[in-house]
Design an enzyme around this catalytic site. Sequence first.
Site, PDB file in Angstrom:
ATOM      1  N   LYS B 132      25.021  10.758  13.475  1.00  0.00           N
ATOM      2  CA  LYS B 132      25.613  11.799  14.309  1.00  0.00           C
ATOM      3  C   LYS B 132      26.323  12.810  13.403  1.00  0.00           C
ATOM      4  O   LYS B 132      26.812  12.439  12.326  1.00  0.00           O
ATOM      5  CB  LYS B 132      26.609  11.131  15.264  1.00  0.00           C
ATOM      6  CG  LYS B 132      27.191  12.005  16.343  1.00  0.00           C
ATOM      7  CD  LYS B 132      28.131  11.181  17.225  1.00  0.00           C
ATOM      8  CE  LYS B 132      28.718  11.997  18.352  1.00  0.00           C
ATOM      9  NZ  LYS B 132      29.617  11.171  19.217  1.00  0.00           N
ATOM     10  N   SER B 207      28.301  12.209  23.841  1.00  0.00           N
ATOM     11  CA  SER B 207      28.134  13.198  22.804  1.00  0.00           C
ATOM     12  C   SER B 207      27.117  12.810  21.723  1.00  0.00           C
ATOM     13  O   SER B 207      26.704  13.685  20.961  1.00  0.00           O
ATOM     14  CB  SER B 207      29.485  13.461  22.143  1.00  0.00           C
ATOM     15  OG  SER B 207      29.969  12.314  21.499  1.00  0.00           O
ATOM     16  N   SER B 231      30.290   8.002  24.626  1.00  0.00           N
ATOM     17  CA  SER B 231      29.447   8.893  23.821  1.00  0.00           C
ATOM     18  C   SER B 231      28.315   8.202  23.082  1.00  0.00           C
ATOM     19  O   SER B 231      27.391   8.868  22.622  1.00  0.00           O
ATOM     20  CB  SER B 231      30.317   9.662  22.818  1.00  0.00           C
ATOM     21  OG  SER B 231      30.973  10.728  23.463  1.00  0.00           O
TER      22      SER B 231
END
Lengths: 558, 558
Positions: B132, B207, B231
């Site tokens: 990420k 996310s 997330s």
Amino acid sequence: MSTPSWQEQVADKRRRLQEAIPKEWLITPPPDDKLYRMDIPETCGILTSRELEITNTADVAVLLQKLATSEWSSVEVTTAFCKRAIIAHQLVNCLAEVFFDRALRRAAELDEYLVQHGTVIGPLHGLPISLKDQFPIKGLETTMGYAAWIGKFATEDAALVQLLDECGAILYVRTNVPQTLMWAETYNNVFGRTMHPHNINYTSGGSSGGESALIALHGSLLGAGSDIGGSIRIPSHFCGVFGFKPSCYRLPSYGIVNSLDGQETIPTSIGPMSASLSGIKVFMQAILSRQPWRKDPNTIRAPWDQDAYALKEHGNGQKLCFGILWNDGIMIPQPPIRRALEEVKRALEQAGHTCIDWIPLKHGELVANARSIWLSDGGADYKEALVSGEHLINSMNPDADPLDVPVFRRPRDPLSSFQVWKLSKERRKLRKAYLDQWESTKAVTGTGRPIDALICPAAPYPAVRHGQTRSSFYTIPWNTLNYPSLVIPVTKVVPSLDTKPERHEFLSVDDEAVYNMYDSERCSGLPVGLQLIGQAYQEEVVLAIGEIVTEALRAKST
Amino acid sequence: MSTPSWQEQVADKRRRLQEAIPKEWLITPPPDDKLYRMDIPETCGILTSRELEITNTADVAVLLQKLATSEWSSVEVTTAFCKRAIIAHQLVNCLAEVFFDRALRRAAELDEYLVQHGTVIGPLHGLPISLKDQFPIKGLETTMGYAAWIGKFATEDAALVQLLDECGAILYVRTNVPQTLMWAETYNNVFGRTMHPHNINYTSGGSSGGESALIALHGSLLGAGSDIGGSIRIPSHFCGVFGFKPSCYRLPSYGIVNSLDGQETIPTSIGPMSASLSGIKVFMQAILSRQPWRKDPNTIRAPWDQDAYALKEHGNGQKLCFGILWNDGIMIPQPPIRRALEEVKRALEQAGHTCIDWIPLKHGELVANARSIWLSDGGADYKEALVSGEHLINSMNPDADPLDVPVFRRPRDPLSSFQVWKLSKERRKLRKAYLDQWESTKAVTGTGRPIDALICPAAPYPAVRHGQTRSSFYTIPWNTLNYPSLVIPVTKVVPSLDTKPERHEFLSVDDEAVYNMYDSERCSGLPVGLQLIGQAYQEEVVLAIGEIVTEALRAKST
């Protein structure tokens, strides 16, 4: 009917405490100029020789063994400690709550249990354990030194109380604390001042200063305290007992009353204090054996780690390498503290270990960061507890003008949540720098490992006169870092050895004050302890190395 | 020379990203009405049959085995995933950073190492792992979707990056995130929007929505995400991959960039996402085997616990009892979610386990508490990152007026530190109540234990159209409670099975909206995952039980 004033409530609370003391345990009050009181429990005539034998058994493991084998019954052991605790209280004013009836009832139950089942109910079977005045017990008050909390009777036991009870401990007294807890001395408007049993003009430390005084006098051999910045370690050092601050959330704090409650950036650790290292160890093992995370959601799921205790990652305890922090760059410790460090170093080297000097890293910043976080409420937490009209105590000095607010006690402006986030980031960086420095010692220890533990003063002085403690620079950094720390009694002040050197240059105002404060004759005989420190969550490692240090000291002195 | 505008900086960053993509890996862009894109990696002609074989090896343990035995070289495996990641990016816009040169260089080194030493360098030898866009790598930018962070090149690797590198992983891409991270969808002003590979009108979640889309398309089989309120779990559920949110501070977060950085009351957890459960497990084992607490001072000293993984305290995995949370009392899950719960229940019962209904306890309060804490800065954290002139994104809906601020996005008044302490106390009480309820199930499970794990929706819906996600009520409570949660892909939407029932009464406005949103035909084929939840710090237990659940589902379907 009008609401009683806070003074009336305090008077009533003191009366009730006094009435809970059996009349036959009252001693003739020693004269005010009898400063040294360590001898009185043995000489006052209240304790039988068997009760003296019981209460003088400093090694908690031995006492537990005698309880488990019915050599001593829990009722007689509990009776002995109830009596000695009351004697101690009359000498140094260390108790806040006594509940002997329920203690003796429980002791009788446990004696009965042992007869019926032939085995103990748990690892603390029949052992009296004292508690700092922060651990609510159903049906009792926990005032924590606040007048406004008088008359608030708990509806539930704190998690630690439940676990101690399950382990077979006998709860019998709670001990005095300073108002707000955020002091290294013990004085509040409800119960007054706790004194040092070696010299009543001196403080027993704080905030677990009722505990340290009680244990020093053997009114208890094992108790539970709490430590956010030194509150277990400073009184342990001052009074010559063992004290252990684990990493936070290793022992359960659910259900306690506290100062700054809800502040979790640098939180309170619960830990034991004891007349013996075996007491510290059995306490940790007992509580962890009961899976405290099943009662306290914040307690880390980390059972007692026998491999860590066996020092598997530390050469099985052979040829350890210690870091020694001689001073923190802010205050040079007084001579007896320096000598204690030297004696430990010599003892360890004689036992085949090595020592390297530890360079203090940003200790001032570590302390400043913690203080900024703790004071970030702008005093709101204290205010909520001072609703009775009782005044905020501004000084621990008995001669201070109570209305005069010294600079360091002036409330700071409250911080916003976002400002605290910034402080957390700063704390994270400080922790990282410290960790990196610790790990980097691998290159110089000669063991293939980083240092196995750190040795460090607990304060730059032995116990001081009431009102003379300075900011706790030697203990707070380990809270900011979340490192476990064990206080080990090392020596006592010996004026002929601990002479005051000439010094004309000082590291700081505090350093000069600490230097000027020292008088070897006046503090003769006061205990000196040191901190033994490991990395975060290394409780078992610190206790195991603590045994090695203690044994090295014993071997050297014999 | 004038400072370039944020739009110019974004254009430059996008250009550099585009230029990093080898021209020979560019595909003919699929038409906009080609909504389903899962098939294109196989059909676009870029990947050789061997590269397809490699990248279709969903089971990470198998892939690692082939790497360790030199059946596949790291260079060819890395090349295959670089290519497939670029294909995926062209389909759903999932990447933020690519660094193939250094990846292939490292792969060649590892291949050489294996030849020379005859053994792997570490447990992730030669395996490409995606990250990420929160994990800085020395020499690269980490924009985290903020224009203002373009051009900031890291001088150090994040702790996790260092550890992955030590374990032999090949880092090659970082994946897209939503601006501020605090969304369950993925869109920002720098890289734009990430789409769902099953239907580009739908969101891949957030996310960690770049990760979930990339892994669903097998542009990666294993990646690292982060989760403060869902997330990792929501995108994993939406895209049909495994995702694991450990308890906080179990995996190292030191050195990441983050939103709300310094907020530690309900903090971010780092965790893996993978095409297979074996991927999740090897990631956890690999990182924990490297003693991450030696690099990150906040990481708990808790190595992989093989006894916990063997379910020693859970009947060795025989005859488990699960709690099933059918709905949280706030939003009734849509029919495919309900069916997934029913299928898991049936599969577990067929495998000899039992299930009891789990009554949701104060889930609304758990969510409200977390939101109050996260928003306690009054938006100050976002403001600090929006210094470039870039606007704050107010909606994930592509059709929304960008200047219109919906009610739920209006900044709250900042809270004081003291107010956050109150919220921490409230959180502690909520945690205690939940723990007590969990422990109390001992009386009804029939196993002599409390429930061994909980099964719970990850969201009340499968993936939704861009801009349609609601507050993450099904994931946030486990952050507030600090319980580990594993998302397991369970089924896909089947319109004939998942028909919309008549309903005229609703639990809440959200409930009604979720009901009205459902259209079985339009979401046909979308993946459905569920959460498997354990108590705090039971990572190994959750993974082991996850294997049992996965195996039960497999056995049932065959």
